[in-house]
Write a protein that holds these residues in place. Structure first.
Motif, short mmCIF file in Angstrom:
data_model
loop_
_atom_site.label_atom_id
_atom_site.label_comp_id
_atom_site.label_asym_id
_atom_site.label_seq_id
_atom_site.Cartn_x
_atom_site.Cartn_y
_atom_site.Cartn_z
N GLY A 104 9.52 -3.21 -11.26
CA GLY A 104 9.30 -4.50 -11.88
C GLY A 104 10.61 -5.29 -11.83
O GLY A 104 11.65 -4.77 -11.44
N ASP A 155 6.36 -5.17 -9.16
CA ASP A 155 6.23 -6.47 -8.51
C ASP A 155 6.53 -6.26 -7.03
O ASP A 155 7.57 -5.69 -6.69
CB ASP A 155 7.24 -7.44 -9.13
CG ASP A 155 7.36 -8.72 -8.35
OD1 ASP A 155 6.40 -9.51 -8.37
OD2 ASP A 155 8.41 -8.92 -7.71
N ASN A 158 4.63 -14.20 -1.65
CA ASN A 158 5.20 -12.86 -1.76
C ASN A 158 5.24 -12.15 -0.41
O ASN A 158 6.25 -11.54 -0.05
CB ASN A 158 4.42 -12.02 -2.76
CG ASN A 158 4.80 -12.31 -4.18
OD1 ASN A 158 5.95 -12.56 -4.49
ND2 ASN A 158 3.83 -12.29 -5.07
#
Length: 168
Positions: free
Chosen positions: A50, A58, A104
């Motif tokens: 994360g 993430d 992303n």
């Protein structure tokens, strides 16, 4: 921003960028080792990271941390776990119908571009990006142009759209 006592620089993104910089410069080996140990210690059970310790993994943060660890020592077990995490995202189609998917994935492709170790993950992500439905914004269009240019595909229609002030 200073290195904390645990080895990080505020969050995993900052720490990964500092690791990449220190590795590239070949300086501060003690700080680099401490930061690598910090990132290794904080890998999530799914193989990702994360932004901050204890947060849900993430994808962008995970790729950046993975790249930093790989550059420092490609034989680390955390590198293998991170690659498995990224591959699982592809297989599970985690990106489908997500608002930030294109952003992303394009960032991930840019980060991994020059590393042959990541060829299969990068190839899967590029395939997904090429099939991604067109979005109604300039950022998407600029990212698409950049990636198409990197892989040697024609992007002239998209460039014309930007120059004429048209969204796709």
């Amino acid at each position: 921003l200073h290195q904390g006592g645990e080895g990080g620089w505020g969050n995993h993104i900052n720490t990964a960028w500092v690791c990449l910089a220190l590795h590239k410069l070949g300086t501060n080996p003690d700080e680099l080792e401490k930061a690598v140990d910090y990132l290794k210690m904080l890998i999530n059970k799914d193989g990702g990271w994360g932004i901050y310790p204890g947060e849900v993994s993430d994808p962008f943060t995970s790729v950046l941390v993975l790249l930093a660890l790989y550059k420092c020592d490609s034989t680390l077990p955390e590198v293998a776990k991170g690659l498995t995490y990224l591959q699982k995202l592809i297989e599970d189609e985690v990106w489908v119908n997500k608002a930030l998917a294109y952003y992303n994935i394009s960032e991930i492709c840019h980060l991994l571009w020059d590393d042959p170790e990541f060829a299969s993950v990068k190839g899967s992500y590029l395939s997904f990006l090429k099939e991604f439905p067109d979005q109604q914004n300039y950022e998407y269009l600029a990212r698409k142009i950049s990636l198409l240019a990197k892989i040697g595909e024609d992007q002239s229609d998209f460039v014309t759209q930007i120059l004429m002030g048209q969204n796709p």
